[in-house]
Design an enzyme around this catalytic site. Structure first.
Site, PDB file in Angstrom:
ATOM      1  N   ASN A  62       0.842  -1.287   0.072  1.00  0.00           N
ATOM      2  CA  ASN A  62       0.193   0.424   0.146  1.00  0.00           C
ATOM      3  C   ASN A  62       0.275   0.754  -0.160  1.00  0.00           C
ATOM      4  OD1 ASN A  62      -1.603   2.020   0.785  1.00  0.00           O
ATOM      5  ND2 ASN A  62      -2.859   1.550   2.414  1.00  0.00           N
ATOM      6  N   VAL A  63       0.379   1.969  -1.382  1.00  0.00           N
ATOM      7  CA  VAL A  63       1.981   3.188  -1.004  1.00  0.00           C
ATOM      8  C   VAL A  63       1.463   4.106  -0.108  1.00  0.00           C
ATOM      9  CG1 VAL A  63       2.215   2.773  -3.656  1.00  0.00           C
ATOM     10  CG2 VAL A  63       0.225   4.364  -2.626  1.00  0.00           C
ATOM     11  N   ASN A  89       2.623   6.159 -10.136  1.00  0.00           N
ATOM     12  CA  ASN A  89       1.458   5.735 -10.853  1.00  0.00           C
ATOM     13  C   ASN A  89      -0.168   5.371 -10.471  1.00  0.00           C
ATOM     14  OD1 ASN A  89      -0.533   5.083 -13.345  1.00  0.00           O
ATOM     15  ND2 ASN A  89      -0.405   3.480 -12.596  1.00  0.00           N
ATOM     16  N   SER A 150      -2.102  15.248 -13.530  1.00  0.00           N
ATOM     17  CA  SER A 150      -4.032  14.596 -14.275  1.00  0.00           C
ATOM     18  C   SER A 150      -4.572  15.990 -14.249  1.00  0.00           C
ATOM     19  CB  SER A 150      -4.757  14.469 -13.720  1.00  0.00           C
ATOM     20  OG  SER A 150      -6.214  14.466 -13.948  1.00  0.00           O
ATOM     21  N   TYR A 162      -9.290  15.256  -5.397  1.00  0.00           N
ATOM     22  CA  TYR A 162      -8.701  14.628  -6.674  1.00  0.00           C
ATOM     23  C   TYR A 162      -7.322  16.000  -7.085  1.00  0.00           C
ATOM     24  CZ  TYR A 162      -7.437  12.122 -10.689  1.00  0.00           C
ATOM     25  OH  TYR A 162      -6.527  10.870 -11.613  1.00  0.00           O
ATOM     26  N   ALA A 164      -7.097  18.757  -6.101  1.00  0.00           N
ATOM     27  CA  ALA A 164      -6.200  18.940  -4.655  1.00  0.00           C
ATOM     28  C   ALA A 164      -4.567  17.833  -4.532  1.00  0.00           C
ATOM     29  CB  ALA A 164      -6.446  19.250  -3.494  1.00  0.00           C
ATOM     30  N   LYS A 166      -3.529  16.185  -6.837  1.00  0.00           N
ATOM     31  CA  LYS A 166      -3.105  15.851  -8.728  1.00  0.00           C
ATOM     32  C   LYS A 166      -1.941  17.659  -8.432  1.00  0.00           C
ATOM     33  CE  LYS A 166      -4.044  12.221 -10.539  1.00  0.00           C
ATOM     34  NZ  LYS A 166      -3.254  11.094 -10.038  1.00  0.00           N
ATOM     35  N   ILE A 195      -8.196   9.586 -20.539  1.00  0.00           N
ATOM     36  CA  ILE A 195      -7.744   8.388 -21.667  1.00  0.00           C
ATOM     37  C   ILE A 195      -8.803   6.759 -21.570  1.00  0.00           C
ATOM     38  CG2 ILE A 195      -5.647   6.923 -21.594  1.00  0.00           C
ATOM     39  CD1 ILE A 195      -4.879   9.911 -21.429  1.00  0.00           C
TER      40      ILE A 195
HETATM   41  P1  NAD Z   1      -7.196   2.300 -12.413  1.00  0.00           P
HETATM   42  O1  NAD Z   1      -7.792   2.488 -11.127  1.00  0.00           O
HETATM   43  O2  NAD Z   1      -7.018   0.910 -13.455  1.00  0.00           O
HETATM   44  O3  NAD Z   1      -5.307   1.873 -11.539  1.00  0.00           O
HETATM   45  C1  NAD Z   1      -4.756   2.230 -10.586  1.00  0.00           C
HETATM   46  C2  NAD Z   1      -3.815   0.976  -9.787  1.00  0.00           C
HETATM   47  O4  NAD Z   1      -3.665   1.331  -8.395  1.00  0.00           O
HETATM   48  C3  NAD Z   1      -4.672  -0.427  -9.439  1.00  0.00           C
HETATM   49  O5  NAD Z   1      -3.938  -1.492  -9.942  1.00  0.00           O
HETATM   50  C4  NAD Z   1      -4.393  -0.199  -7.778  1.00  0.00           C
HETATM   51  O6  NAD Z   1      -5.292  -1.087  -7.250  1.00  0.00           O
HETATM   52  C5  NAD Z   1      -3.768   0.420  -7.720  1.00  0.00           C
HETATM   53  N1  NAD Z   1      -3.645   0.994  -6.305  1.00  0.00           N
HETATM   54  C6  NAD Z   1      -5.465   2.037  -5.514  1.00  0.00           C
HETATM   55  N2  NAD Z   1      -4.111   2.114  -4.296  1.00  0.00           N
HETATM   56  C7  NAD Z   1      -3.710   1.384  -4.417  1.00  0.00           C
HETATM   57  C8  NAD Z   1      -2.326   1.858  -3.215  1.00  0.00           C
HETATM   58  N3  NAD Z   1      -3.108   1.890  -1.466  1.00  0.00           N
HETATM   59  N4  NAD Z   1      -1.373   1.053  -2.888  1.00  0.00           N
HETATM   60  C9  NAD Z   1      -0.800   0.355  -4.181  1.00  0.00           C
HETATM   61  N5  NAD Z   1      -1.933   0.138  -5.089  1.00  0.00           N
HETATM   62  C10 NAD Z   1      -2.620   1.058  -5.097  1.00  0.00           C
HETATM   63  O7  NAD Z   1      -6.200   3.418 -12.675  1.00  0.00           O
HETATM   64  P2  NAD Z   1      -5.904   4.136 -14.283  1.00  0.00           P
HETATM   65  O8  NAD Z   1      -6.983   5.029 -14.766  1.00  0.00           O
HETATM   66  O9  NAD Z   1      -5.079   3.293 -14.546  1.00  0.00           O
HETATM   67  O10 NAD Z   1      -4.786   5.904 -13.149  1.00  0.00           O
HETATM   68  C11 NAD Z   1      -3.370   5.558 -13.445  1.00  0.00           C
HETATM   69  C12 NAD Z   1      -3.613   7.022 -12.486  1.00  0.00           C
HETATM   70  O11 NAD Z   1      -2.887   7.621 -13.684  1.00  0.00           O
HETATM   71  C13 NAD Z   1      -3.167   7.473 -11.395  1.00  0.00           C
HETATM   72  O12 NAD Z   1      -3.032   8.276 -10.690  1.00  0.00           O
HETATM   73  C14 NAD Z   1      -5.080   8.208 -12.259  1.00  0.00           C
HETATM   74  O13 NAD Z   1      -4.957   9.129 -10.949  1.00  0.00           O
HETATM   75  C15 NAD Z   1      -4.202   8.348 -13.304  1.00  0.00           C
HETATM   76  N6  NAD Z   1      -5.277   8.962 -14.185  1.00  0.00           N
HETATM   77  C16 NAD Z   1      -5.520   8.471 -15.207  1.00  0.00           C
HETATM   78  C17 NAD Z   1      -5.976   8.675 -16.204  1.00  0.00           C
HETATM   79  C18 NAD Z   1      -7.762   8.250 -16.766  1.00  0.00           C
HETATM   80  O14 NAD Z   1      -8.093   9.044 -17.786  1.00  0.00           O
HETATM   81  N7  NAD Z   1      -7.466   6.906 -16.827  1.00  0.00           N
HETATM   82  C19 NAD Z   1      -6.184  11.063 -17.117  1.00  0.00           C
HETATM   83  C20 NAD Z   1      -5.679  11.314 -15.487  1.00  0.00           C
HETATM   84  C21 NAD Z   1      -4.839  10.687 -14.634  1.00  0.00           C
END
Ligand code: NAD
Length: 252
Positions: A62-63, A89, A150, A162, A164, A166, A195
């Site tokens: 857990n990060v 990420n 983001s 979120y 705040a 980011k 995305i």
């Molecule tokens: P997602 O939910 O598909 O994947 C996130 C992963 O992080 C999951 O596998 C989850 O289990 C893991 N995770 C969550 N909490 C955790 C913790 N406490 N410790 C360890 N792992 C943990 O999300 P995504 O869409 O792939 O997004 C990835 C990153 O990109 C995020 O930071 C998100 O904010 C950012 N982002 C995504 C988008 C988008 O459109 N998908 C846009 C802008 C930014």
């Protein structure tokens, strides 16, 4: 930095963008330490990285937990015999308006909703960066840290928590780039727009159309396009302290 044989931690590497980044870096010969909360998804992502051409290992962590992050970074360095980089990420959403009003205030964003997102999306980035930077300095190795911010960092309705977090990630990126350059560590970020991930795949076509209508390129970004930018930051030795905006021209 040439990616071949480089040891890189990707948090949230079990699915979505993290997995796409890991596979992309693996195809360039990097050795990945994938960090996530879900064992099954981690195993599938490790297998995908290996078939893409790179070595990979799974780390349940857990990060947002200081002790777990310290242990994970030490373990990765020991297992792989070093460390060269990190992609912060892992992230979560707990969207909601600050206030819900209908004939008076009928709801508020809860402290738990606020705190959960700050814990993972901001504190998690701080902890992983601190521990990885300390390990790099200890090992006297140059390194690269990429933070995933983001487009919401500019302030998006329904995302007090979120946005705040980011924005915090984006400004901390600049601080760390300035502080860590003297140790040969570059720190930069990517701020994705909308995305096309699994979450989006289940959306109704009308909702999707509404979402993409405001994007000048008229489509969502692809996970591989984010992965491409992450690799670019690793590979370009003059890139630090900046956030690469990857949003098809969309502005919030
Ligand atoms: P997602 O939910 O598909 O994947 C996130 C992963 O992080 C999951 O596998 C989850 O289990 C893991 N995770 C969550 N909490 C955790 C913790 N406490 N410790 C360890 N792992 C943990 O999300 P995504 O869409 O792939 O997004 C990835 C990153 O990109 C995020 O930071 C998100 O904010 C950012 N982002 C995504 C988008 C988008 O459109 N998908 C846009 C802008 C930014």
């Amino acid at each position: 930095m040439q990616l071949k044989e480089k040891i890189i931690i990707v948090t949230g590497g079990g699915q979505g963008l993290g997995r796409a980044m890991a596979e992309h870096l693996a195809a360039k010969g990097a050795r990945l330490a994938l960090v996530d909360l879900n064992e099954e998804r981690l195993a599938a992502a490790v297998a995908a990285c290996k078939s893409a051409g790179g070595d990979a290992g799974a780390y349940l962590c857990n990060v947002a937990d200081e002790e777990q992050v310290g242990g994970m970074v030490a373990q990765v360095a020991e297992d792989f015999g070093g460390l060269d980089g990190l992609v912060n990420n892992a992230g979560i959403l707990r969207d909601g308006l600050l206030l819900k009003v209908k004939d008076g205030v009928i709801g508020k964003m809860s402290l738990a909703q606020w705190q959960a997102v700050i814990d993972v999306n901001l504190t998690g980035v701080f902890l992983c960066t601190r521990e990885v930077a300390a390990k790099l300095v200890e090992l006297q190795r140059a390194g690269v840290i990429v933070n995933i911010s983001s487009i919401s960092r500019a302030g998006n309705m329904g995302q007090t928590n979120y946005s705040a977090a980011k924005a915090g990630v984006a400004s901390a990126t600049v601080v760390w780039a300035k502080e860590l350059a003297r140790y040969g560590i570059r720190v930069a970020g990517v701020a994705p727009g909308f995305i096309e991930t699994e979450m989006v795949a289940s959306m109704k076509p009308e909702a999707l159309e509404k979402m993409t209508a405001g994007i000048p390129l008229r489509r969502m970004g692809k996970p591989e396009e984010i992965a491409h930018s992450v690799a670019y930051i690793f590979e370009n030795d003059y890139y630090t302290g900046r956030i690469l905006e990857l949003d098809g021209g969309l502005r919030l």
